[in-house]
Design a protein around this motif. Structure first.
Motif, PDB file in Angstrom:
ATOM      1  N   HIS A  59       0.823  -1.275  -0.027  1.00 29.01           N
ATOM      2  CA  HIS A  59      -0.023  -0.004   0.055  1.00 29.01           C
ATOM      3  C   HIS A  59       0.969   1.408   0.063  1.00 29.01           C
ATOM      4  O   HIS A  59       0.365   2.351   0.208  1.00 29.01           O
ATOM      5  N   HIS A  60       2.019   1.156   0.138  1.00 28.55           N
ATOM      6  CA  HIS A  60       3.015   2.383  -0.101  1.00 28.55           C
ATOM      7  C   HIS A  60       2.746   3.104  -1.265  1.00 28.55           C
ATOM      8  O   HIS A  60       2.686   2.389  -2.342  1.00 28.55           O
ATOM      9  N   ASN A  61       2.430   4.324  -1.235  1.00 29.37           N
ATOM     10  CA  ASN A  61       2.256   4.947  -2.283  1.00 29.37           C
ATOM     11  C   ASN A  61       3.004   5.273  -3.486  1.00 29.37           C
ATOM     12  O   ASN A  61       2.776   5.377  -4.710  1.00 29.37           O
ATOM     13  N   ARG A  62       4.408   5.160  -3.215  1.00 27.89           N
ATOM     14  CA  ARG A  62       5.451   4.990  -4.282  1.00 27.89           C
ATOM     15  C   ARG A  62       5.340   3.760  -5.067  1.00 27.89           C
ATOM     16  O   ARG A  62       6.105   3.568  -6.202  1.00 27.89           O
ATOM     17  N   VAL A  63       4.757   2.484  -4.640  1.00 27.93           N
ATOM     18  CA  VAL A  63       4.684   1.332  -5.213  1.00 27.93           C
ATOM     19  C   VAL A  63       3.534   1.444  -6.512  1.00 27.93           C
ATOM     20  O   VAL A  63       4.053   1.000  -7.701  1.00 27.93           O
ATOM     21  N   ARG A  64       2.677   2.469  -6.500  1.00 33.27           N
ATOM     22  CA  ARG A  64       1.849   2.913  -7.534  1.00 33.27           C
ATOM     23  C   ARG A  64       0.833   1.552  -7.683  1.00 33.27           C
ATOM     24  O   ARG A  64       0.554   1.276  -8.912  1.00 33.27           O
ATOM     25  N   ARG A  65       0.425   0.800  -6.863  1.00 31.28           N
ATOM     26  CA  ARG A  65      -0.374  -0.221  -7.192  1.00 31.28           C
ATOM     27  C   ARG A  65      -1.988   0.309  -7.044  1.00 31.28           C
ATOM     28  O   ARG A  65      -2.235   1.266  -6.616  1.00 31.28           O
ATOM     29  N   ALA A  66      -2.818  -0.571  -7.703  1.00 32.63           N
ATOM     30  CA  ALA A  66      -4.267  -0.109  -7.545  1.00 32.63           C
ATOM     31  C   ALA A  66      -4.895  -0.456  -6.475  1.00 32.63           C
ATOM     32  O   ALA A  66      -5.873  -0.973  -6.246  1.00 32.63           O
ATOM     33  N   LEU A  67      -4.308  -0.290  -5.206  1.00 32.94           N
ATOM     34  CA  LEU A  67      -4.800  -0.295  -3.956  1.00 32.94           C
ATOM     35  C   LEU A  67      -5.354   0.786  -3.369  1.00 32.94           C
ATOM     36  O   LEU A  67      -5.097   2.096  -3.909  1.00 32.94           O
ATOM     37  N   VAL A  68      -6.280   0.698  -2.428  1.00 33.89           N
ATOM     38  CA  VAL A  68      -6.750   1.718  -1.738  1.00 33.89           C
ATOM     39  C   VAL A  68      -5.579   2.748  -1.043  1.00 33.89           C
ATOM     40  O   VAL A  68      -4.685   2.213  -0.693  1.00 33.89           O
ATOM     41  N   GLU A  69      -5.683   4.055  -1.305  1.00 34.74           N
ATOM     42  CA  GLU A  69      -4.921   5.041  -0.720  1.00 34.74           C
ATOM     43  C   GLU A  69      -4.947   5.202   0.725  1.00 34.74           C
ATOM     44  O   GLU A  69      -6.276   5.188   1.309  1.00 34.74           O
ATOM     45  N   ILE A  70      -3.951   5.140   1.408  1.00 41.19           N
ATOM     46  CA  ILE A  70      -3.950   5.228   3.291  1.00 41.19           C
ATOM     47  C   ILE A  70      -2.989   6.216   3.371  1.00 41.19           C
ATOM     48  O   ILE A  70      -2.103   6.629   2.709  1.00 41.19           O
TER      49      ILE A  70
END
Length: 151
Positions: free
Chosen positions: A111-122
């Motif tokens: 979920h780390h934002n730098r990974v840029r996965r299509a997961l929810v932003e936390i």
């Protein structure tokens, strides 16, 4: 930025958790682990199994508040997998519960934002905070349960 958004943003930055995620993660991790040193092995295992399900469910909460329908489904299903891991560990293989804490640390990193996965932003601070807690609890459970003969 709306007043409501600005208020939440300022409030988040005033939190000791957001300012010191690693330090507070260590404190919460140790605090979460302490009861296990005093509980009977079966109660410790049950408590840890319940706690991993609750921890995983927090991401579903983030998805309900911030995510798309697809993100909600992902987080719901992953939360369910952690709950099943806790149950299976409780019933058959206790080490699975400790492994689930380490697996949750990996889910945090996803979920780390730098990974840029299509997961929810936390919140950005939540990743290191939760990773630290998961690793402390997972490692601590292995040590405590080995000493108590559970593993």
């Amino acid at each position: 930025m709306s007043t409501q958004t600005a208020g939440r943003h300022d409030h988040a930055h005033s939190s000791v958790f957001s300012r010191r995620p690693v330090l507070t993660g260590v404190a919460v991790g140790i605090g979460s682990l302490l009861p296990h040193a005093f509980l009977p092995p079966d109660a410790s295992l049950a408590f840890a199994a319940i706690l991993i399900a609750l921890i995983a469910g927090i991401y579903f909460g983030f998805a309900v508040v911030n995510g798309s329908g697809a993100q909600q489904m992902i987080e719901f299903n992953v939360s369910a997998l952690f709950a099943v891991a806790g149950l299976l560990g409780l019933l058959y293989w206790p080490v699975l519960v400790a492994i689930a804490y380490f697996a949750h640390a990996a889910w945090d990193f996803a979920h780390h934002n730098r990974v840029r996965r299509a997961l929810v932003e936390i919140p950005q601070w939540y990743v290191p905070w939760c990773v630290v807690i998961d690793v402390i609890v997972g490692a601590g459970l292995l040590v405590i349960w080995h000493r108590h003969g559970l593993l």
